[in-house]
Design a protein around this motif. Structure first.
Motif, mmCIF file in Angstrom:
data_model
loop_
_atom_site.group_PDB
_atom_site.id
_atom_site.type_symbol
_atom_site.label_atom_id
_atom_site.label_comp_id
_atom_site.label_asym_id
_atom_site.label_seq_id
_atom_site.Cartn_x
_atom_site.Cartn_y
_atom_site.Cartn_z
ATOM 1 N N ILE A 140 0.837 -1.204 0.000
ATOM 2 C CA ILE A 140 0.000 0.000 0.000
ATOM 3 C C ILE A 140 0.875 1.259 0.000
ATOM 4 N N ALA A 141 2.144 1.103 0.402
ATOM 5 C CA ALA A 141 3.061 2.251 0.419
ATOM 6 C C ALA A 141 3.186 2.869 -0.964
ATOM 7 N N LEU A 142 3.184 2.038 -1.972
ATOM 8 C CA LEU A 142 3.242 2.522 -3.349
ATOM 9 C C LEU A 142 2.114 3.504 -3.630
ATOM 10 N N HIS A 143 0.906 3.173 -3.195
ATOM 11 C CA HIS A 143 -0.249 4.021 -3.457
ATOM 12 C C HIS A 143 -0.169 5.337 -2.682
ATOM 13 N N GLN A 144 0.259 5.269 -1.428
ATOM 14 C CA GLN A 144 0.386 6.500 -0.640
ATOM 15 C C GLN A 144 1.403 7.438 -1.269
ATOM 16 N N ASN A 145 2.541 6.890 -1.669
ATOM 17 C CA ASN A 145 3.592 7.713 -2.253
ATOM 18 C C ASN A 145 3.238 8.220 -3.646
ATOM 19 N N ALA A 146 2.262 7.575 -4.282
ATOM 20 C CA ALA A 146 1.789 8.045 -5.586
ATOM 21 C C ALA A 146 0.718 9.117 -5.447
ATOM 22 N N ILE A 186 -6.380 8.430 1.784
ATOM 23 C CA ILE A 186 -6.314 7.409 2.824
ATOM 24 C C ILE A 186 -7.348 6.311 2.586
ATOM 25 N N ASP A 187 -8.597 6.684 2.287
ATOM 26 C CA ASP A 187 -9.616 5.654 2.072
ATOM 27 C C ASP A 187 -9.313 4.836 0.826
ATOM 28 N N GLN A 188 -8.660 5.449 -0.178
ATOM 29 C CA GLN A 188 -8.246 4.701 -1.365
ATOM 30 C C GLN A 188 -7.186 3.663 -1.008
ATOM 31 N N GLN A 189 -6.214 4.063 -0.208
ATOM 32 C CA GLN A 189 -5.165 3.122 0.191
ATOM 33 C C GLN A 189 -5.766 1.880 0.849
ATOM 34 N N LEU A 190 -6.694 2.091 1.762
ATOM 35 C CA LEU A 190 -7.281 0.968 2.490
ATOM 36 C C LEU A 190 -8.259 0.182 1.631
ATOM 37 N N GLY A 191 -9.069 0.889 0.841
ATOM 38 C CA GLY A 191 -10.015 0.220 -0.048
ATOM 39 C C GLY A 191 -9.307 -0.640 -1.084
ATOM 40 N N PHE A 192 -8.222 -0.115 -1.643
ATOM 41 C CA PHE A 192 -7.440 -0.885 -2.618
ATOM 42 C C PHE A 192 -6.800 -2.104 -1.953
ATOM 43 N N GLU A 222 -1.601 9.984 -15.495
ATOM 44 C CA GLU A 222 -2.827 9.326 -15.051
ATOM 45 C C GLU A 222 -2.874 7.840 -15.416
ATOM 46 N N LYS A 223 -1.902 7.367 -16.194
ATOM 47 C CA LYS A 223 -1.882 5.954 -16.571
ATOM 48 C C LYS A 223 -0.860 5.141 -15.786
ATOM 49 N N GLU A 224 -0.145 5.799 -14.864
ATOM 50 C CA GLU A 224 0.931 5.108 -14.147
ATOM 51 C C GLU A 224 0.865 5.402 -12.650
ATOM 52 N N ILE A 225 1.055 4.361 -11.847
ATOM 53 C CA ILE A 225 1.125 4.522 -10.395
ATOM 54 C C ILE A 225 2.600 4.547 -10.009
ATOM 55 N N ARG A 226 3.105 5.715 -9.641
ATOM 56 C CA ARG A 226 4.514 5.823 -9.243
ATOM 57 C C ARG A 226 4.657 6.887 -8.166
ATOM 58 N N ALA A 227 5.716 6.735 -7.376
ATOM 59 C CA ALA A 227 5.958 7.672 -6.278
ATOM 60 C C ALA A 227 6.338 9.043 -6.805
ATOM 61 N N VAL A 228 5.725 10.083 -6.236
ATOM 62 C CA VAL A 228 6.055 11.471 -6.564
ATOM 63 C C VAL A 228 6.139 12.253 -5.255
ATOM 64 N N ARG A 229 7.240 12.939 -5.042
ATOM 65 C CA ARG A 229 7.359 13.790 -3.855
ATOM 66 C C ARG A 229 6.786 15.177 -4.156
ATOM 67 N N TRP A 230 6.082 15.763 -3.190
ATOM 68 C CA TRP A 230 5.523 17.104 -3.365
ATOM 69 C C TRP A 230 6.605 18.108 -3.770
ATOM 70 N N ALA A 231 7.769 17.978 -3.138
ATOM 71 C CA ALA A 231 8.840 18.975 -3.310
ATOM 72 C C ALA A 231 9.472 18.933 -4.686
ATOM 73 N N GLU A 232 9.207 17.871 -5.465
ATOM 74 C CA GLU A 232 9.774 17.792 -6.810
ATOM 75 C C GLU A 232 9.352 18.974 -7.673
ATOM 76 N N MET A 233 8.211 19.564 -7.346
ATOM 77 C CA MET A 233 7.732 20.729 -8.073
ATOM 78 C C MET A 233 8.722 21.890 -7.978
ATOM 79 N N TYR A 234 9.511 21.912 -6.910
ATOM 80 C CA TYR A 234 10.388 23.040 -6.640
ATOM 81 C C TYR A 234 11.873 22.703 -6.877
#
Length: 387
Positions: free
Chosen positions: A143-149, A153-159, A374-386
């Protein structure tokens, strides 16, 4: 003195302390999870029973290094190490898992995700190989993959429930007791605490559909999503709070990802592990079964998260199940939509990252659209924007 035995008594007390009648607009805090947060609590509708965990004491997990071998009892292994005895081992490498033959005295857990998210399938050969091993827990749902993507929260648990259902349909309900759930714990302190507790509720409810009474084995690690390459000291503070959330929420094992983000040193690995040691041995929060039990706020949001996660799981099953929706790109789109909204909140400063969008050292360099697919589940950090 205000009569605090009634709701109005508490309300009047809060008004007096804030010196205003308009307490709700001041204390209201929006969130992207769709969870109603009250300004204050004087009760909880349905108090929860104590939510147990599998391990009596939370495993404090370090990435293996020979310098830690004498003092650490639980390791993540990415490569083979000979002669490890009386240790708890979390295997994090598919090839390594194939070569390990633990004895009955060993405690081995798999952290290898058996779901191939890109091709929308379960690696059947890997599942069968892992089930044949004498591991304490053989199969990991990541589920860590989904959180980092950027999943809610409800999606992580539902998935997670929907993935569990896929495994049960293929390998039978006996696989439920062989699962490890790998969760990433973010910086929303109480919500993340409630996430772990809510997962115990919905997983137990799921197991009862098969005449069982199981609770999930939770391996919780610090999130990558809110970490920045600059201001590494802030990463340390963030991950310490995340570890505390995980321990109080009742994780069976915790692991702190390297606070340096883009590199690793022996010193940074050691410091990352020592965060856990300080929390566990100086605050002793790793030994409680359900330390948050009785908190009106945490109990209320726990139940809201559980209800939303279960509703999403039911919706996924009605639409054909996790793998079917993954093939159609619907799971990816759900995560993408929430991740985009979350990233916009970061850009607007509604979600605050010290040194990134609050007291910033850098300007925005990438658009929201540049960061996500929108077609890929991958980790993205918020700070990458900066960065």
């Amino acid at each position: 003195m205000a009569n605090t035995d009634t709701f109005s008594g508490w309300e009047n007390l809060v008004k007096k302390q804030l010196k205003t009648e308009d307490i709700y607009s001041i204390l209201k805090k929006d969130n992207l999870e769709g969870i109603e947060v009250k300004p204050f609590y004087d009760s909880v509708k349905k108090p929860l029973v104590n939510l147990p965990k599998i391990e009596e004491n939370t495993h404090l997990v370090a990435r293996y290094h020979e310098s830690l071998e004498e003092d650490v009892f639980a390791f993540i292994l990415d490569h083979n190490v000979e002669g490890l005895q009386q240790k708890t081992i979390f295997v994090n490498n598919k090839d390594l898992a194939g070569h390990i033959s633990p004895t009955e005295e060993d405690q081995y857990f798999s952290l290898i995700n058996v779901f191939d998210e890109k091709n929308a399938l379960i690696d059947d050969q890997l599942v069968k190989e892992l089930l044949a091993k004498q591991f304490k827990r053989n199969i990991c749902i990541d589920i860590a993959l989904h959180q980092n993507a950027g999943a809610a929260i409800d999606q992580q648990l539902g998935f997670a429930l929907a993935q569990t259902k896929e495994l049960v349909e293929l390998y039978g309900p006996e696989i439920i007791s062989k699962l490890v759930f790998r969760l990433a714990v973010g910086g929303n302190y109480f919500f993340e605490m409630a996430k772990l507790r809510a997962f115990k509720i919905v997983f137990n409810q799921f197991s009862k559909e098969y005449g069982l009474d199981e609770i999930p084995y939770i391996f919780a690690e610090t999130s990558l999503r809110n970490k920045a390459v600059s201001d590494i000291e802030n990463n340390l503070i963030r991950s310490t709070l995340e570890l505390a959330s995980a321990m109080i929420g009742g994780a069976d094992a915790v692991f702190s990802n390297n606070y340096l983000v883009d590199r690793s040193t022996d010193n940074s690995e050691e410091i990352s592990f020592k965060q856990q040691i300080v929390l566990a041995y100086e605050s002793i929060i790793n030994v409680f079964e359900d330390a948050a039990n009785g908190s009106y706020y945490v109990e209320d949001i726990t139940q809201q998260i559980a209800e939303k996660a279960w509703a999403l799981f039911v919706e996924i099953e009605a639409d054909g199940g996790y793998l079917e929706l993954l093939k159609k790109g619907i799971i990816q789109k759900k995560i993408y939509d929430h991740a985009i909204e979350e990233q916009k909140w970061v850009e607007e400063g509604k979600i605050k990252l010290i040194g990134v969008n609050l007291y910033p050292k850098l300007d925005v360099r990438k658009s929201v659209e540049d960061l996500y697919d929108e077609k890929e589940i991958r980790a993205v950090r918020w700070a990458e924007m900066y960065e």
